[in-house]
Design a protein around this motif. Structure first.
Motif, PDB file in Angstrom:
ATOM      1  N   ILE A   1      -4.826   0.844  -2.998  1.00 17.19           N
ATOM      2  CA  ILE A   1      -4.456   0.174  -1.732  1.00 17.19           C
ATOM      3  C   ILE A   1      -3.260  -0.673  -1.573  1.00 17.19           C
ATOM      4  CG2 ILE A   1      -5.746  -2.013  -2.539  1.00 17.19           C
ATOM      5  CD1 ILE A   1      -7.642  -1.754  -0.066  1.00 17.19           C
ATOM      6  N   ASP A   2      -2.753  -0.912  -2.666  1.00 18.18           N
ATOM      7  CA  ASP A   2      -1.490  -1.714  -2.428  1.00 18.18           C
ATOM      8  C   ASP A   2      -0.299  -0.923  -2.137  1.00 18.18           C
ATOM      9  OD1 ASP A   2      -1.228  -0.491  -4.850  1.00 18.18           O
ATOM     10  OD2 ASP A   2      -0.201  -1.904  -5.823  1.00 18.18           O
ATOM     11  N   LYS A   3      -0.348   0.600  -2.067  1.00 16.50           N
ATOM     12  CA  LYS A   3       0.454   1.366  -1.550  1.00 16.50           C
ATOM     13  C   LYS A   3       0.619   1.474   0.079  1.00 16.50           C
ATOM     14  CE  LYS A   3       1.769   2.270  -5.583  1.00 16.50           C
ATOM     15  NZ  LYS A   3       2.940   1.365  -6.151  1.00 16.50           N
ATOM     16  N   VAL A   4      -0.496   1.080   0.794  1.00 22.06           N
ATOM     17  CA  VAL A   4      -0.544   1.352   1.967  1.00 22.06           C
ATOM     18  C   VAL A   4      -0.084   0.084   3.105  1.00 22.06           C
ATOM     19  CG1 VAL A   4      -2.297   3.111   1.917  1.00 22.06           C
ATOM     20  CG2 VAL A   4      -2.948   0.907   2.146  1.00 22.06           C
ATOM     21  N   ARG A   5       0.192  -0.001   4.050  1.00 20.97           N
ATOM     22  CA  ARG A   5       0.572  -0.962   5.050  1.00 20.97           C
ATOM     23  C   ARG A   5      -0.163  -0.741   6.366  1.00 20.97           C
ATOM     24  NH1 ARG A   5       4.950  -1.097   8.899  1.00 20.97           N
ATOM     25  NH2 ARG A   5       5.418   0.688   8.330  1.00 20.97           N
ATOM     26  N   PRO A   6      -1.106  -1.497   6.695  1.00 23.62           N
ATOM     27  CA  PRO A   6      -1.746  -1.603   7.888  1.00 23.62           C
ATOM     28  C   PRO A   6      -1.139  -1.904   9.042  1.00 23.62           C
ATOM     29  CG  PRO A   6      -2.571  -3.479   6.683  1.00 23.62           C
ATOM     30  CD  PRO A   6      -1.705  -2.719   5.799  1.00 23.62           C
TER      31      PRO A   6
END
Length: 58
Positions: free
Chosen positions: A35-40
């Motif tokens: 989850i820390d590798k994605v940017r919403p």
């Protein structure tokens, strides 16, 4: 492209496991990543027109 190089992939989130720290994104096939590798980001929504393009009264 080199191994470990960052790239931008665009897809829709189908599942987010906040406790496990994973998110599943549809990029064609579903892909699960940390989850820390994605940017919403928010999807683009075109502006609403205040009046019609042409007068339909005739």
């Amino acid at each position: 492209m080199n191994r470990g190089q960052q790239i931008e992939l665009v897809g829709n989130v189908t599942y987010a496991d906040e406790e496990g720290g994973k998110v599943t994104i549809v990029l064609g096939p579903p892909v699960t990543v940390d989850i820390d590798k994605v940017r919403p980001v928010q999807a683009y929504v075109p502006p609403k027109r205040k009046k019609p393009l042409r007068d339909t009264a005739g």
